[in-house]
Design a protein around this motif. Sequence first.
Motif, PDB file in Angstrom:
ATOM      1  N   UNK A 175       7.948  15.661 -14.952  1.00  0.00           N
ATOM      2  CA  UNK A 175       9.138  16.332 -14.417  1.00  0.00           C
ATOM      3  C   UNK A 175       9.431  15.875 -12.991  1.00  0.00           C
ATOM      4  N   UNK A 176       8.371  15.668 -12.204  1.00  0.00           N
ATOM      5  CA  UNK A 176       8.556  15.158 -10.839  1.00  0.00           C
ATOM      6  C   UNK A 176       9.133  13.753 -10.879  1.00  0.00           C
ATOM      7  N   UNK A 177       8.633  12.951 -11.800  1.00  0.00           N
ATOM      8  CA  UNK A 177       9.146  11.591 -11.960  1.00  0.00           C
ATOM      9  C   UNK A 177      10.616  11.617 -12.351  1.00  0.00           C
ATOM     10  N   UNK A 178      10.974  12.503 -13.291  1.00  0.00           N
ATOM     11  CA  UNK A 178      12.364  12.599 -13.755  1.00  0.00           C
ATOM     12  C   UNK A 178      13.297  13.021 -12.625  1.00  0.00           C
ATOM     13  N   UNK A 179      12.851  13.996 -11.806  1.00  0.00           N
ATOM     14  CA  UNK A 179      13.698  14.452 -10.694  1.00  0.00           C
ATOM     15  C   UNK A 179      13.924  13.330  -9.676  1.00  0.00           C
ATOM     16  N   UNK A 180      12.875  12.612  -9.344  1.00  0.00           N
ATOM     17  CA  UNK A 180      13.023  11.527  -8.382  1.00  0.00           C
ATOM     18  C   UNK A 180      13.873  10.398  -8.963  1.00  0.00           C
ATOM     19  N   UNK A 231      12.078   1.491  -9.361  1.00  0.00           N
ATOM     20  CA  UNK A 231      11.750   0.702 -10.538  1.00  0.00           C
ATOM     21  C   UNK A 231      10.255   0.722 -10.821  1.00  0.00           C
ATOM     22  N   UNK A 232       9.442   0.553  -9.787  1.00  0.00           N
ATOM     23  CA  UNK A 232       7.992   0.520  -9.990  1.00  0.00           C
ATOM     24  C   UNK A 232       7.439   1.894 -10.348  1.00  0.00           C
ATOM     25  N   UNK A 233       8.137   2.967  -9.941  1.00  0.00           N
ATOM     26  CA  UNK A 233       7.727   4.316 -10.321  1.00  0.00           C
ATOM     27  C   UNK A 233       7.773   4.493 -11.830  1.00  0.00           C
ATOM     28  N   UNK A 234       8.889   4.113 -12.441  1.00  0.00           N
ATOM     29  CA  UNK A 234       9.012   4.263 -13.896  1.00  0.00           C
ATOM     30  C   UNK A 234       8.147   3.238 -14.623  1.00  0.00           C
ATOM     31  N   UNK A 235       7.945   2.065 -14.019  1.00  0.00           N
ATOM     32  CA  UNK A 235       7.075   1.063 -14.632  1.00  0.00           C
ATOM     33  C   UNK A 235       5.638   1.569 -14.695  1.00  0.00           C
ATOM     34  N   UNK A 236       5.196   2.230 -13.636  1.00  0.00           N
ATOM     35  CA  UNK A 236       3.848   2.789 -13.630  1.00  0.00           C
ATOM     36  C   UNK A 236       3.717   3.884 -14.685  1.00  0.00           C
ATOM     37  N   UNK A 237       4.756   4.703 -14.840  1.00  0.00           N
ATOM     38  CA  UNK A 237       4.743   5.755 -15.853  1.00  0.00           C
ATOM     39  C   UNK A 237       4.648   5.152 -17.251  1.00  0.00           C
ATOM     40  N   UNK A 297       0.831  -1.207   0.000  1.00  0.00           N
ATOM     41  CA  UNK A 297       0.000   0.000   0.000  1.00  0.00           C
ATOM     42  C   UNK A 297       0.864   1.256   0.000  1.00  0.00           C
ATOM     43  N   UNK A 298       1.909   1.262   0.821  1.00  0.00           N
ATOM     44  CA  UNK A 298       2.796   2.430   0.882  1.00  0.00           C
ATOM     45  C   UNK A 298       3.458   2.687  -0.470  1.00  0.00           C
ATOM     46  N   UNK A 299       3.994   1.631  -1.090  1.00  0.00           N
ATOM     47  CA  UNK A 299       4.660   1.779  -2.386  1.00  0.00           C
ATOM     48  C   UNK A 299       3.703   2.330  -3.439  1.00  0.00           C
ATOM     49  N   UNK A 300       2.494   1.787  -3.504  1.00  0.00           N
ATOM     50  CA  UNK A 300       1.517   2.227  -4.503  1.00  0.00           C
ATOM     51  C   UNK A 300       1.178   3.700  -4.310  1.00  0.00           C
ATOM     52  N   UNK A 301       0.951   4.112  -3.073  1.00  0.00           N
ATOM     53  CA  UNK A 301       0.586   5.502  -2.800  1.00  0.00           C
ATOM     54  C   UNK A 301       1.706   6.465  -3.184  1.00  0.00           C
ATOM     55  N   UNK A 302       2.926   6.146  -2.799  1.00  0.00           N
ATOM     56  CA  UNK A 302       4.060   7.021  -3.101  1.00  0.00           C
ATOM     57  C   UNK A 302       4.244   7.188  -4.599  1.00  0.00           C
ATOM     58  N   UNK A 303       4.268   6.097  -5.321  1.00  0.00           N
ATOM     59  CA  UNK A 303       4.515   6.157  -6.763  1.00  0.00           C
ATOM     60  C   UNK A 303       3.381   6.841  -7.508  1.00  0.00           C
ATOM     61  N   UNK A 304       2.149   6.620  -7.079  1.00  0.00           N
ATOM     62  CA  UNK A 304       1.010   7.236  -7.753  1.00  0.00           C
ATOM     63  C   UNK A 304       1.034   8.753  -7.588  1.00  0.00           C
ATOM     64  N   UNK A 305       1.338   9.217  -6.396  1.00  0.00           N
ATOM     65  CA  UNK A 305       1.404  10.660  -6.145  1.00  0.00           C
ATOM     66  C   UNK A 305       2.485  11.306  -7.007  1.00  0.00           C
ATOM     67  N   UNK A 306       3.663  10.699  -7.052  1.00  0.00           N
ATOM     68  CA  UNK A 306       4.769  11.268  -7.844  1.00  0.00           C
ATOM     69  C   UNK A 306       4.415  11.308  -9.326  1.00  0.00           C
ATOM     70  N   UNK A 307       3.897  10.204  -9.861  1.00  0.00           N
ATOM     71  CA  UNK A 307       3.522  10.174 -11.276  1.00  0.00           C
ATOM     72  C   UNK A 307       2.384  11.140 -11.577  1.00  0.00           C
TER      73      UNK A 307
END
Length: 469
Positions: free
Chosen positions: A166-171, A321-327, A151-161
């Motif tokens: 640009x937020x995704x690129x910076x992170x 990894x999951x952040x860019x995968x979601x993007x 749950x924590x991972x999903x919430x963090x990545x969804x907010x950033x994406x």
Amino acid sequence: MTTAKPGAAQPGASDSGEETLGSFGYAQELKRSLSLTDLVVYGLVFMVPIAPFTIFGVVFNGSKGMVALTYLIGLVAMLFTALSYREMSRAFPIAGSVYAYAGRGINDKVGFLAGWAILLDYLLIPTLLYVMSAAALTSLVPAVPQWAWVIVFVLVNTVVNFLGIESTARLNRLFLFGELVVLALFVGFGLAAVARGENGARFTLDPLLKPELLTPGLIFGALSIAVLSFLGFDGISTLSEEVRGGGRRLVGRATILALCLVAGLFVVQTYVAALLVPGRESFPDGDATNSAFYDIAWIAGGGWLKVTVAVAAALATGIANSLVAQAATSRLLFSMARDRKLPRFLAHVHPTRRTPERAILFVAAISLVLGLFFTGQIDLLSSLVNFGALFSFLMLHVAVFVHFRLRNRSTRWHLHILAPALGFLIIGSVLVNADTRAKIGGLAWLAVGAVVLVFYTRSGRGADLKLED
């Protein structure tokens, strides 16, 4: 929607983003802000520079200790697929990756099946990463259940994406820096430990080559493992409509560069790790294999380095990894929905942040549900992810040949005949020898896709992506 023949554009053609999309019948909706560096960083984070931390034992056993050689073989094998991505990204600089390439390069029906296949990969990758990271962190912090980490991972990545590319690129840059720091610590302490002769270590070329153990069967086995280790570089192509200036050449350049850079990092870290377990050809099955790299980190620097490496591996997969995968997944859904090959609501773009917000939220919801359901089932998820990627790669190589050689009569035989042919044979051999569950699940997924395709065809929905002759 029928387009003119933009796919035949040669170097020197206009590279304006809006002009490029306009020639394909699309309006510029996503925000163009990414540079070559952003794309390379994105690809590196997707492939995870420290990925060998988690699978070192498996690769070591499969290669009889020649881990570094395995990754060099993998680089050579995947370069053919990367070249095909480069050629198609130049011909069709639009979002959608292999869906767009096969759809424009062959026809819209093949494109749909290719996109449907890679959806299996892209939809399950975030889930797989969440499950893997949750398992790793729960072993370090038993009081926190795996479902809570998911749950924590999903919430963090969804907010950033959701905040924008640009937020995704910076992170991404921040995470890449952190991974490289941990990697440098391991390599530095590892080399120092080899120099001191820890665990009987000495400098040798054995991790690169043991001639007496090298056989065709071993090479093929290593090839199968190594090819799967590089999955993720293809995600760069999903950002084609967010590159500054149109990016007709930048996407392909970034794809090749990211693949070569990550291969170099893989070789260095596995070479050093293998030096610290001299005389070994395998680890015992079970925990000894799964924790092999972490145990080697303990030999190199002690308990603190082992924990550092383990935490870095968990965070690299669970967030970076999951952040860019979601993007990547959200851009693929956006592209297919824009062409009315998926429900239209997924093509909605936020007017201010200019991100495919509904597609992002959809991926988050799917990842959350599947992550909670598949907790602890890493093997099954891995096998399904691999099938989707490999099948779509096959369609990519066919598209290169059809579009460049058959349609446009290209005489660049090395890029448009030889490279896709070798890439097709390599990927095909890996797919044929894939896990039985992967083939059953993957074929079932393709069967569902065929039914969906028939529905869209008979209902008259969807865009005609075929190029004019």
